[in-house]
Design a protein around this motif. Structure first.
Motif, PDB file in Angstrom:
ATOM      1  N   TYR A 157       0.838  -1.111   0.064  1.00 24.97           N
ATOM      2  CA  TYR A 157       0.172   0.003  -0.312  1.00 24.97           C
ATOM      3  C   TYR A 157       0.954   1.145  -0.158  1.00 24.97           C
ATOM      4  CZ  TYR A 157      -3.760  -3.290   1.746  1.00 24.97           C
ATOM      5  OH  TYR A 157      -4.719  -4.143   1.824  1.00 24.97           O
ATOM      6  N   PHE A 158       0.570   2.233  -0.692  1.00 24.14           N
ATOM      7  CA  PHE A 158       1.090   3.556  -0.711  1.00 24.14           C
ATOM      8  C   PHE A 158       0.415   4.465  -0.449  1.00 24.14           C
ATOM      9  CE2 PHE A 158       3.121   7.164  -2.950  1.00 24.14           C
ATOM     10  CZ  PHE A 158       4.178   7.229  -2.625  1.00 24.14           C
ATOM     11  N   LEU A 159       0.820   5.235   0.666  1.00 21.65           N
ATOM     12  CA  LEU A 159       0.136   6.444   1.008  1.00 21.65           C
ATOM     13  C   LEU A 159       0.958   7.669   0.983  1.00 21.65           C
ATOM     14  CD1 LEU A 159      -0.587   3.822   2.948  1.00 21.65           C
ATOM     15  CD2 LEU A 159      -1.464   5.292   4.558  1.00 21.65           C
ATOM     16  N   PRO A 160       0.676   8.433  -0.083  1.00 21.64           N
ATOM     17  CA  PRO A 160       1.507   9.516  -0.432  1.00 21.64           C
ATOM     18  C   PRO A 160       1.278  10.681   0.677  1.00 21.64           C
ATOM     19  CG  PRO A 160      -0.596   9.508  -1.791  1.00 21.64           C
ATOM     20  CD  PRO A 160      -0.563   8.345  -1.131  1.00 21.64           C
ATOM     21  N   SER A 161       2.142  11.555   0.683  1.00 22.80           N
ATOM     22  CA  SER A 161       2.208  12.778   1.662  1.00 22.80           C
ATOM     23  C   SER A 161       1.015  13.714   0.988  1.00 22.80           C
ATOM     24  CB  SER A 161       3.513  13.324   1.637  1.00 22.80           C
ATOM     25  OG  SER A 161       3.404  14.549   2.336  1.00 22.80           O
ATOM     26  N   ALA A 162       0.550  14.552   2.062  1.00 23.58           N
ATOM     27  CA  ALA A 162      -0.445  15.593   1.807  1.00 23.58           C
ATOM     28  C   ALA A 162       0.318  16.864   1.504  1.00 23.58           C
ATOM     29  CB  ALA A 162      -1.589  15.554   2.555  1.00 23.58           C
ATOM     30  N   PHE A 163       1.426  16.869   2.173  1.00 24.33           N
ATOM     31  CA  PHE A 163       2.137  18.287   2.104  1.00 24.33           C
ATOM     32  C   PHE A 163       3.225  18.493   1.128  1.00 24.33           C
ATOM     33  CE2 PHE A 163       1.419  16.880   6.637  1.00 24.33           C
ATOM     34  CZ  PHE A 163       0.484  18.047   7.063  1.00 24.33           C
ATOM     35  N   ARG A 164       3.774  17.531   0.358  1.00 24.41           N
ATOM     36  CA  ARG A 164       4.855  17.591  -0.782  1.00 24.41           C
ATOM     37  C   ARG A 164       4.820  16.959  -1.739  1.00 24.41           C
ATOM     38  NH1 ARG A 164       7.176  16.330   4.148  1.00 24.41           N
ATOM     39  NH2 ARG A 164       8.028  18.485   4.373  1.00 24.41           N
ATOM     40  N   ASP A 165       5.235  17.327  -2.860  1.00 21.37           N
ATOM     41  CA  ASP A 165       5.782  16.504  -4.089  1.00 21.37           C
ATOM     42  C   ASP A 165       7.071  16.435  -4.017  1.00 21.37           C
ATOM     43  OD1 ASP A 165       5.029  15.375  -6.263  1.00 21.37           O
ATOM     44  OD2 ASP A 165       4.911  16.597  -7.630  1.00 21.37           O
ATOM     45  N   SER A 231      12.181   4.547  -7.033  1.00 17.54           N
ATOM     46  CA  SER A 231      12.811   5.585  -7.851  1.00 17.54           C
ATOM     47  C   SER A 231      12.224   5.997  -9.299  1.00 17.54           C
ATOM     48  CB  SER A 231      14.131   5.117  -8.194  1.00 17.54           C
ATOM     49  OG  SER A 231      14.784   4.569  -6.985  1.00 17.54           O
ATOM     50  N   GLU A 232      11.258   5.170  -9.734  1.00 19.22           N
ATOM     51  CA  GLU A 232      10.728   5.610 -11.063  1.00 19.22           C
ATOM     52  C   GLU A 232       9.445   6.351 -10.604  1.00 19.22           C
ATOM     53  OE1 GLU A 232      10.691   2.133 -13.423  1.00 19.22           O
ATOM     54  OE2 GLU A 232      12.948   1.877 -13.599  1.00 19.22           O
ATOM     55  N   LYS A 233       8.839   6.078  -9.350  1.00 17.31           N
ATOM     56  CA  LYS A 233       7.495   6.596  -9.306  1.00 17.31           C
ATOM     57  C   LYS A 233       7.263   8.146  -9.040  1.00 17.31           C
ATOM     58  CE  LYS A 233       3.567   5.865  -6.160  1.00 17.31           C
ATOM     59  NZ  LYS A 233       2.674   5.428  -7.044  1.00 17.31           N
ATOM     60  N   PRO A 234       6.501   8.847  -9.904  1.00 16.93           N
ATOM     61  CA  PRO A 234       6.589  10.265  -9.750  1.00 16.93           C
ATOM     62  C   PRO A 234       6.130  10.623  -8.538  1.00 16.93           C
ATOM     63  CG  PRO A 234       5.382   9.500 -11.655  1.00 16.93           C
ATOM     64  CD  PRO A 234       5.702   8.171 -10.672  1.00 16.93           C
ATOM     65  N   GLY A 235       6.705  11.844  -8.202  1.00 18.31           N
ATOM     66  CA  GLY A 235       6.493  12.502  -6.511  1.00 18.31           C
ATOM     67  C   GLY A 235       7.496  11.548  -5.557  1.00 18.31           C
ATOM     68  N   VAL A 236       8.497  10.916  -5.983  1.00 21.02           N
ATOM     69  CA  VAL A 236       9.299  10.452  -5.012  1.00 21.02           C
ATOM     70  C   VAL A 236      10.575  11.092  -4.950  1.00 21.02           C
ATOM     71  CG1 VAL A 236      10.361   8.220  -4.038  1.00 21.02           C
ATOM     72  CG2 VAL A 236       7.917   8.319  -4.662  1.00 21.02           C
ATOM     73  N   ASP A 237      11.316  11.512  -4.111  1.00 23.53           N
ATOM     74  CA  ASP A 237      12.844  11.758  -4.004  1.00 23.53           C
ATOM     75  C   ASP A 237      13.446  10.535  -3.732  1.00 23.53           C
ATOM     76  OD1 ASP A 237      15.225  12.747  -3.871  1.00 23.53           O
ATOM     77  OD2 ASP A 237      14.592  14.213  -2.311  1.00 23.53           O
ATOM     78  N   ASN A 238      14.171  10.229  -4.752  1.00 25.82           N
ATOM     79  CA  ASN A 238      14.819   8.819  -4.643  1.00 25.82           C
ATOM     80  C   ASN A 238      16.071   8.866  -3.933  1.00 25.82           C
ATOM     81  OD1 ASN A 238      16.818   9.903  -6.461  1.00 25.82           O
ATOM     82  ND2 ASN A 238      15.928   8.529  -8.145  1.00 25.82           N
ATOM     83  N   THR A 239      16.349  10.042  -3.465  1.00 30.67           N
ATOM     84  CA  THR A 239      17.517  10.174  -2.586  1.00 30.67           C
ATOM     85  C   THR A 239      17.299   9.998  -1.063  1.00 30.67           C
ATOM     86  OG1 THR A 239      17.543  12.495  -2.495  1.00 30.67           O
ATOM     87  CG2 THR A 239      18.732  11.475  -4.313  1.00 30.67           C
ATOM     88  N   ARG A 240      15.822  10.212  -0.854  1.00 33.68           N
ATOM     89  CA  ARG A 240      15.317  10.265   0.544  1.00 33.68           C
ATOM     90  C   ARG A 240      14.447   9.018   0.859  1.00 33.68           C
ATOM     91  NH1 ARG A 240      13.443  16.195   2.076  1.00 33.68           N
ATOM     92  NH2 ARG A 240      12.537  16.108   0.045  1.00 33.68           N
ATOM     93  N   ILE A 241      14.692   7.789   0.657  1.00 35.65           N
ATOM     94  CA  ILE A 241      14.059   6.644   1.094  1.00 35.65           C
ATOM     95  C   ILE A 241      14.459   5.908   2.173  1.00 35.65           C
ATOM     96  CG2 ILE A 241      13.261   4.425   0.053  1.00 35.65           C
ATOM     97  CD1 ILE A 241      13.417   5.690  -2.768  1.00 35.65           C
ATOM     98  N   ALA A 242      13.676   5.876   3.111  1.00 31.54           N
ATOM     99  CA  ALA A 242      14.309   5.192   4.352  1.00 31.54           C
ATOM    100  C   ALA A 242      13.468   4.019   4.741  1.00 31.54           C
ATOM    101  CB  ALA A 242      14.009   6.125   5.702  1.00 31.54           C
ATOM    102  N   ILE A 243      14.241   2.823   5.403  1.00 32.77           N
ATOM    103  CA  ILE A 243      13.307   1.901   5.787  1.00 32.77           C
ATOM    104  C   ILE A 243      13.017   1.566   7.144  1.00 32.77           C
ATOM    105  CG2 ILE A 243      15.462   0.476   5.512  1.00 32.77           C
ATOM    106  CD1 ILE A 243      14.217  -2.023   4.278  1.00 32.77           C
ATOM    107  N   VAL A 244      11.998   0.945   7.606  1.00 30.12           N
ATOM    108  CA  VAL A 244      11.889   0.664   8.890  1.00 30.12           C
ATOM    109  C   VAL A 244      11.176  -0.631   8.981  1.00 30.12           C
ATOM    110  CG1 VAL A 244      10.146   1.149  10.814  1.00 30.12           C
ATOM    111  CG2 VAL A 244      11.262   2.951   9.386  1.00 30.12           C
ATOM    112  N   ALA A 245      11.712  -1.663   9.762  1.00 23.81           N
ATOM    113  CA  ALA A 245      11.525  -2.767  10.308  1.00 23.81           C
ATOM    114  C   ALA A 245      10.593  -2.715  11.453  1.00 23.81           C
ATOM    115  CB  ALA A 245      12.833  -3.598  10.702  1.00 23.81           C
TER     116      ALA A 245
END
Length: 379
Positions: A157-165, A231-245
């Motif tokens: 599931y992808f929940l986009p941010s309401a604040f920024r593109d 990285s190919e999805k519009p609206g995503v900054d591919n330099t700021r992807i974090a992972i949480v376990a």
């Protein structure tokens, strides 16, 4: 569970309490933990305390089906309220009820001995409510299928941010056998308030696409596919992807962070589970009985280059002294790594912060916000 329960067994619907005041059943540690998880979900809007206790009062643990049947009934009541609210244009109330229904369906799916028809009903309901919840969001969320192997796709599931593109994304991973719907209830609010998009990913869920031994070998490739997709999805900054376990009862996420340098930050066990297992087998072979110890930081923790956070509870399965020592060693070998230990006096001290995930998640998401250089609603 920590502490000792009362003497009566799980054949009664009467609830017992351990020495910390938590409800429990001596013969059903899985259901005891699940009820604590439900009460904790109320803090995030994923349940109501009154509904939890009312549902529990109807459950007969001597019956194989009673637990699942009663939580499904409560879930369906919330789902019906959500649908009525949606029809009347009350979207906030609809979303709140879908979220609670999703949590209750999740509870119904937890017993390992669940009858097939009840498990199917619970999982279908959980996913139906999640889908409706995502569709009613502003901006709307997405149900995704991310290619992995030739015959397996990762469900997410992808929940986009309401604040920024063109903004950051937090990838949340549940352990094998868990459900991505639970990740929405636990993390979506924390991410949304900070302007972070959230991707909740299933590894196995109820349908085991790969056996666990193959999963361990191929998990790193799965996370690389997730990064490729984002990285190919519009609206995503591919330099700021974090992972949480989530709950870190394995080192799968730590191995993924160590194998792919594209992650901007990681919240995981830093290889503690792998170190613990190795130390346990070595001690067992040597005839030593001590448990809860750790080796020095292993190759996994040494290979993670991005900022790294480990959170643990004083009442978890590792000795607090061993965790503190591991954290000190981790800080010495890594340019930006820390271990935060929650004490019993402040709660969030159970394994996986089961007793107070809200407190732990506030710390985790503040750390993520700082590492991704965000300020709520401004950047």
């Amino acid at each position: 569970m920590h502490g000792r329960c009362g003497a009566r067994g799980a054949s009664s619907s009467s609830v017992e309490f351990d020495d910390k005041g938590w409800p429990c059943w001596p013969d059903r540690e899985d259901l005891s933990a699940e009820f604590i998880r439900l009460l904790a979900a109320a803090q995030e809007g994923g349940a109501t305390v009154s509904e939890c206790w009312l549902t529990l009062s109807r459950i007969n643990l001597a019956s194989v089906s009673s637990w699942s049947e009663e939580w499904i009934k409560t879930a369906e009541l919330n789902e019906a309220r959500a649908e009525l609210s949606f029809q009347n244009g009350n979207l906030i109330t609809a979303r709140r009820n879908w979220l609670r229904a999703m949590t209750y369906f999740h509870a119904a799916a937890r017993p390992l001995e669940s009858l097939d028809d009840l498990l199917t009903c619970a999982v279908d309901g959980m996913r139906r409510c999640a889908t409706n919840l995502l569709k009613s969001r502003v901006p709307a969320g997405e149900v995704l299928s991310i290619p992995w192997t030739e015959d397996v796709c990762l469900q997410a599931y992808f929940l986009p941010s309401a604040f920024r593109d063109n903004g950051p994304v937090i990838v949340c991973i549940g352990e094998p056998g868990s459900y991505k719907e639970e990740l929405i209830a636990k993390y979506a609010g924390h991410a949304n308030e900070r302007g972070l998009s959230l991707l909740a990913v299933d590894l196995l869920g109820t349908q085991v696409a790969l056996p666990p031994e193959r999963l361990g070998q191929r998990f790193e490739t799965a996370m690389s596919r997730v990064l490729d997709f984002l990285s190919e999805k519009p609206g995503v900054d591919n330099t700021r992807i974090a992972i949480v376990a989530d709950a870190w009862s394995s080192s799968l996420v730590a191995r993924a962070a160590a194998s792919d340098a594209r992650f901007a930050a990681a919240v995981c066990d830093a290889g503690i589970w792998d170190s613990h297992e190795r130390s346990f087998f070595f001690r067992h072979a040597a005839g030593h009985e001590q448990t809860g110890c750790l080796e020095e930081c292993n190759s996994i923790s040494r290979s993670i280059d991005c900022p790294l956070l480990v959170t643990a509870g004083e009442g978890g399965w590792l000795l607090p002294g061993a965790l503190t020592e591991f954290g000190n060693k981790l800080g010495n070998i890594h340019h930006d790594a820390s271990l935060i230990l929650f004490r019993r006096a402040e709660t969030a001290a159970m394994q996986g912060h089961l007793d107070n995930p809200t407190l732990a998640n506030e710390v985790i998401f503040d750390w993520l916000e700082d590492r991704l250089r965000l300020r709520t609603g401004l950047s």
